[in-house]
Design a protein around this motif. Structure first.
Motif, mmCIF file in Angstrom:
data_model
loop_
_atom_site.group_PDB
_atom_site.id
_atom_site.type_symbol
_atom_site.label_atom_id
_atom_site.label_comp_id
_atom_site.label_asym_id
_atom_site.label_seq_id
_atom_site.Cartn_x
_atom_site.Cartn_y
_atom_site.Cartn_z
ATOM 1 N N VAL A 237 52.403 1.368 -27.795
ATOM 2 C CA VAL A 237 53.281 2.523 -27.908
ATOM 3 C C VAL A 237 54.473 2.329 -26.986
ATOM 4 C CG1 VAL A 237 53.473 5.020 -27.637
ATOM 5 C CG2 VAL A 237 51.327 4.007 -28.441
ATOM 6 N N ASP A 238 55.673 2.229 -27.569
ATOM 7 C CA ASP A 238 56.913 2.067 -26.799
ATOM 8 C C ASP A 238 56.815 0.919 -25.794
ATOM 9 O OD1 ASP A 238 58.215 4.130 -28.116
ATOM 10 O OD2 ASP A 238 57.508 5.651 -26.708
ATOM 11 N N GLY A 239 56.208 -0.184 -26.240
ATOM 12 C CA GLY A 239 56.125 -1.371 -25.406
ATOM 13 C C GLY A 239 55.096 -1.314 -24.304
ATOM 14 N N GLY A 240 54.217 -0.311 -24.310
ATOM 15 C CA GLY A 240 53.209 -0.174 -23.260
ATOM 16 C C GLY A 240 52.034 -1.107 -23.437
ATOM 17 N N GLU A 241 50.957 -0.803 -22.724
ATOM 18 C CA GLU A 241 49.765 -1.625 -22.789
ATOM 19 C C GLU A 241 49.112 -1.538 -24.165
ATOM 20 O OE1 GLU A 241 48.504 -3.612 -20.406
ATOM 21 O OE2 GLU A 241 50.245 -3.148 -19.143
ATOM 22 N N ARG A 242 48.451 -2.610 -24.566
ATOM 23 C CA ARG A 242 47.746 -2.621 -25.841
ATOM 24 C C ARG A 242 46.492 -1.740 -25.750
ATOM 25 N NH1 ARG A 242 49.552 -6.608 -29.264
ATOM 26 N NH2 ARG A 242 50.783 -8.270 -28.292
ATOM 27 N N VAL A 243 46.254 -1.040 -26.815
ATOM 28 C CA VAL A 243 45.026 -0.263 -26.955
ATOM 29 C C VAL A 243 44.338 -0.758 -28.218
ATOM 30 C CG1 VAL A 243 44.016 2.024 -27.231
ATOM 31 C CG2 VAL A 243 46.064 1.726 -25.823
ATOM 32 N N ARG A 244 43.082 -1.117 -28.089
ATOM 33 C CA ARG A 244 42.364 -1.739 -29.206
ATOM 34 C C ARG A 244 41.233 -0.848 -29.712
ATOM 35 N NH1 ARG A 244 43.764 -5.972 -25.734
ATOM 36 N NH2 ARG A 244 44.847 -7.719 -26.766
ATOM 37 N N ALA A 245 40.960 -0.994 -30.984
ATOM 38 C CA ALA A 245 39.835 -0.292 -31.603
ATOM 39 C C ALA A 245 39.331 -1.149 -32.751
ATOM 40 C CB ALA A 245 40.260 1.084 -32.104
ATOM 41 N N ARG A 246 38.075 -0.971 -33.098
ATOM 42 C CA ARG A 246 37.479 -1.715 -34.196
ATOM 43 C C ARG A 246 36.478 -0.833 -34.915
ATOM 44 N NH1 ARG A 246 33.740 -6.401 -31.758
ATOM 45 N NH2 ARG A 246 32.844 -6.274 -33.854
ATOM 46 N N ALA A 247 36.230 -1.182 -36.169
ATOM 47 C CA ALA A 247 35.241 -0.431 -36.946
ATOM 48 C C ALA A 247 34.655 -1.346 -37.999
ATOM 49 C CB ALA A 247 35.880 0.789 -37.612
ATOM 50 N N ALA A 248 33.344 -1.422 -38.016
ATOM 51 C CA ALA A 248 32.663 -2.179 -39.062
ATOM 52 C C ALA A 248 32.737 -1.402 -40.372
ATOM 53 C CB ALA A 248 31.208 -2.420 -38.673
ATOM 54 N N LEU A 249 32.655 -2.121 -41.467
ATOM 55 C CA LEU A 249 32.621 -1.482 -42.776
ATOM 56 C C LEU A 249 31.415 -0.554 -42.838
ATOM 57 C CD1 LEU A 249 33.777 -1.288 -45.644
ATOM 58 C CD2 LEU A 249 32.264 -3.181 -46.274
ATOM 59 N N SER A 250 31.645 0.687 -43.230
ATOM 60 C CA SER A 250 30.562 1.681 -43.222
ATOM 61 C C SER A 250 30.636 2.531 -44.481
ATOM 62 C CB SER A 250 30.664 2.576 -41.983
ATOM 63 O OG SER A 250 31.881 3.300 -41.986
ATOM 64 N N GLU A 251 29.552 3.226 -44.742
ATOM 65 C CA GLU A 251 29.532 4.175 -45.834
ATOM 66 C C GLU A 251 30.248 5.465 -45.405
ATOM 67 O OE1 GLU A 251 28.412 3.517 -48.830
ATOM 68 O OE2 GLU A 251 27.755 1.505 -48.206
#
Length: 665
Positions: A151-165
């Motif tokens: 966001v506006d060149g700030g720190e990276r924020v990561r998220a992940r999600a496995a395929l789900s129902e």
């Protein structure tokens, strides 16, 4: 009766964790789901804790990934302020940069972007076929989607999600419950609120059962769905039910079930669009399993005759194949039992399910009981609970409401309540709490069933009411409809996949938002125009607005004048939508700071009195001081009147995209 000067600690002596996973109030405090044969009153101690004790969302960037259905989405909450320059999102290695003031990049596989300048939330939605495969073979096989956001060149924020129902959904609705009555519902607070989010600004824009419930099902405001009352020629028969959220969900593969109160008039009135007949065996579109409570429509002496408001004599339409009578069984407990049986049947199936249970309590209903106050309506409740709250509730909520000068009020708000009337309201307040205790017990059993069947972690559970209720405020001993706080406000609590625990949201959640939220959750598009928004990202990540106010327009409506209603009823026996109908007798706006209303006088009323109201609900929460009569607020009144004029005729995107002027947020 056990007492203690520290009731939040004392509650631990009475509130215990039941073996089924729900909070049960001990026999020394309250019954544990079975009447047990006791005819005497039971004492209760409830913790004196605020109903919104969870923390607000942290002021940091949050990211969530939705990886189910036909689309993949990345939602970003930018913390303290909206992003101002650029938002860089990398999805499985492919990067896209959004720049403020510029259109989103073109391309056949570019995501759909929802980003409003004033919002802290941005969502990018990708067609699943456009999500790139990762080089990591393990990720490719599992279907895991990884997102990285700056966001506006700030720190990276990561998220992940496995395929789900797609998740299951259980929606629990009660009737006429006030937000402060959450005090009497420890299961709802503990098992839904503490395990999820509580919306502190839930609103019923038309606080009357039938119009509010039609808005929930359709996602439309009353001036668009046309259900203007709970009585003919409106009500159940006037509701066009061909495209509601259960229809959308069912068509997308959800198994849908309904139990309990539907729209007023269901059973005794004709099917939608018809002028004759009844609807006792009518199953509305979109429901695979239908157990709606009928209210009339049976011939005299029919053995299955029962009613929605007969707490010990309810009859359900058994999916259009006859009737399921519940005679002799207390309605709320019967609904808990039937919901448990339904969830047991649905558990483990391949398709996700949507299960809607609609309790009548704490709405008034029979049978008439010996301790009922005269001239005041109350719900029936199990005799073992009679008097259970007598030592806990010592005055009605509106007992101390005392506007010293009502000359600035419309005529309908100038009545005084006698001490005798307030004592009757107090009795009704206690009885409502007793009836809600059984609903709370039922909620515990429903959560326990979901846990026991292994479905709880994959199920979104939402608890709400159709509208609020007066208990002495504004000089109203009982009732709703009018657009003041006790009537407008409803509890909204939600837990489920991706929902953080024990947080609050101050953005408004409106009756029209449920349909869009459920459609979003199920990854389906509404097949008709809707006036509400999905609040799924708000629930998961945080408010769109920075602070406790909001930019969204919150419209309030009531029925039109009696003259317009009568003229319309004479022309159309099942209701109609005319230009006159669009102008409610009382319409208004609720902002984070103000309540603004406009009243339409009845034709021929030579002395209509005060017709415009403006209250600063932050400085004047009891709404005593009508600022609209103060010349210093003339410009603000004019501005709000202009916003209202657009809101009360809006349709679809005109409703969802209309924002308050910056000075009104």
């Amino acid at each position: 009766m056990l007492t203690d000067k520290r009731p939040w600690l004392m509650a631990m002596l009475l509130v215990v964790l039941g073996a089924g996973g729900y909070v049960a109030l001990d026999r020394s405090g309250v019954v544990d789901g079975v009447d047990g044969g006791s005819d005497g009153p039971v004492g209760i101690t409830i913790p004196e804790e605020p109903t919104t004790r969870g923390s607000d969302e942290p002021m940091t960037t949050r990211v969530s990934v939705e990886n189910s259905g036909t689309r993949v989405s990345v939602a970003v909450h930018t913390g303290e302020r909206p992003w101002s320059e650029k938002l860089a999102v990398t999805l499985n290695g492919e990067r896209i940069v959004l720049r403020r003031g510029e259109p989103a990049p073109d391309g056949s596989c570019r995501p759909e972007v929802r980003a409003v300048r004033s919002s802290l939330l941005t969502r990018l939605t990708y067609d699943r076929a456009c999500v790139p495969d990762r080089d990591d073979e393990t990720s490719a096989r599992s279907g895991t989607v990884r997102a990285s956001v700056r966001v506006d060149g700030g720190e990276r924020v990561r998220a992940r999600a496995a395929l789900s129902e797609r998740p299951n959904v259980v929606m629990i609705m009660v009737d006429d419950m006030r937000t402060d009555e959450l005090r009497w519902m420890p299961n709802v607070r503990k098992l839904i609120g503490k395990q999820g989010v509580t919306f502190t600004n839930g609103f019923s824009g038309f606080p009357l059962c039938c119009p509010a419930r039609a808005s929930v099902l359709s996602g439309q405001l009353p001036h668009n769905h046309g259900v203007w009352s709970h009585q003919p020629p409106w009500g159940f028969s006037s509701f066009e039910d061909a495209s509601t959220f259960p229809v959308w969900l069912q068509q997308s593969g959800y198994t849908t079930t309904y139990l309990g109160k539907y729209l007023n008039g269901y059973g005794r009135e004709p099917r939608p669009g018809n002028n004759t007949g009844t609807s006792t065996q009518y199953v509305p579109p979109g429901w695979d399993r239908w157990l709606g409570s009928v209210d009339g429509g049976m011939p005299p002496g029919h053995p299955d005759d029962g009613g929605t408001y007969r707490f010990y004599d309810t009859t359900l339409n058994d999916n259009g194949f006859g009737y399921l009578p519940l005679q002799g069984e207390y309605q709320s407990r019967a609904y808990a039992r039937l919901t448990g049986e339904t969830l047991e049947e649905l558990s483990g199936q391949d398709d996700p399910f949507f299960s809607y249970v609609s309790f009548t309590a704490p709405h008034h209903g029979g049978p008439r009981e010996s301790d009922d106050p005269e001239g005041i309506v109350t719900p029936a409740r199990p005799k073992s609970l009679w008097g259970a709250f007598d030592d806990v509730i010592t005055e009605a909520p509106g007992a101390d409401w005392d506007d010293p000068d009502r000359s600035d009020k419309p005529k309908i708000l100038r009545r005084d309540l006698s001490e005798a009337t307030l004592r009757k309201v107090l009795a009704a307040t206690r009885q409502r709490a007793e009836a809600l205790t059984v609903v709370d017990e039922s909620v515990g059993r429903i959560i326990g069933t979901l846990r026991r069947t292994g479905e709880l972690d994959d199920t979104m559970v939402l608890f709400t009411s159709d509208n609020g209720y007066f208990q002495g405020e504004q000089g109203r001993p009982q009732g709703k409809i009018l657009p003041y706080e006790p009537s407008l406000r409803v509890p909204v609590l939600m837990r489920g996949p991706g929902i953080p625990r024990d947080e609050v949201r101050t953005d408004p959640f409106l009756s029209v938002d449920y349909a869009s939220t459920f459609a979003d959750l199920a990854d389906v598009d509404p097949t008709t125009s809707v006036d509400g928004r999905s609040l799924l990202d708000v629930a998961r990540l945080g408010d769109e607005s920075d602070g406790d106010t909001w930019s969204r327009v919150v419209l309030t409506e009531t029925q039109p004048t009696r003259a317009v209603q009568a003229a319309t009823a004479a022309v159309d026996p099942v209701g109609s939508q005319t230009d006159d109908m669009l102008l409610a007798k009382i319409s208004g706006l609720r902002t984070g700071r103000y309540l603004y209303t406009e009243h339409q006088p009845e034709p021929g009323d030579a002395k209509p009195g005060i017709l415009v109201e403006l209250y600063d609900v932050l400085e004047d929460p009891e709404q005593y001081d009508n600022l609209a009569i103060d010349p210093e607020y003339a410009d603000l009144v004019d501005e709000l009147s202009g916003v209202l004029a657009k809101a009360r005729t809006c349709v679809g995107s005109e409703c969802t995209e209309q924002l308050l002027p910056a000075n009104l947020r």
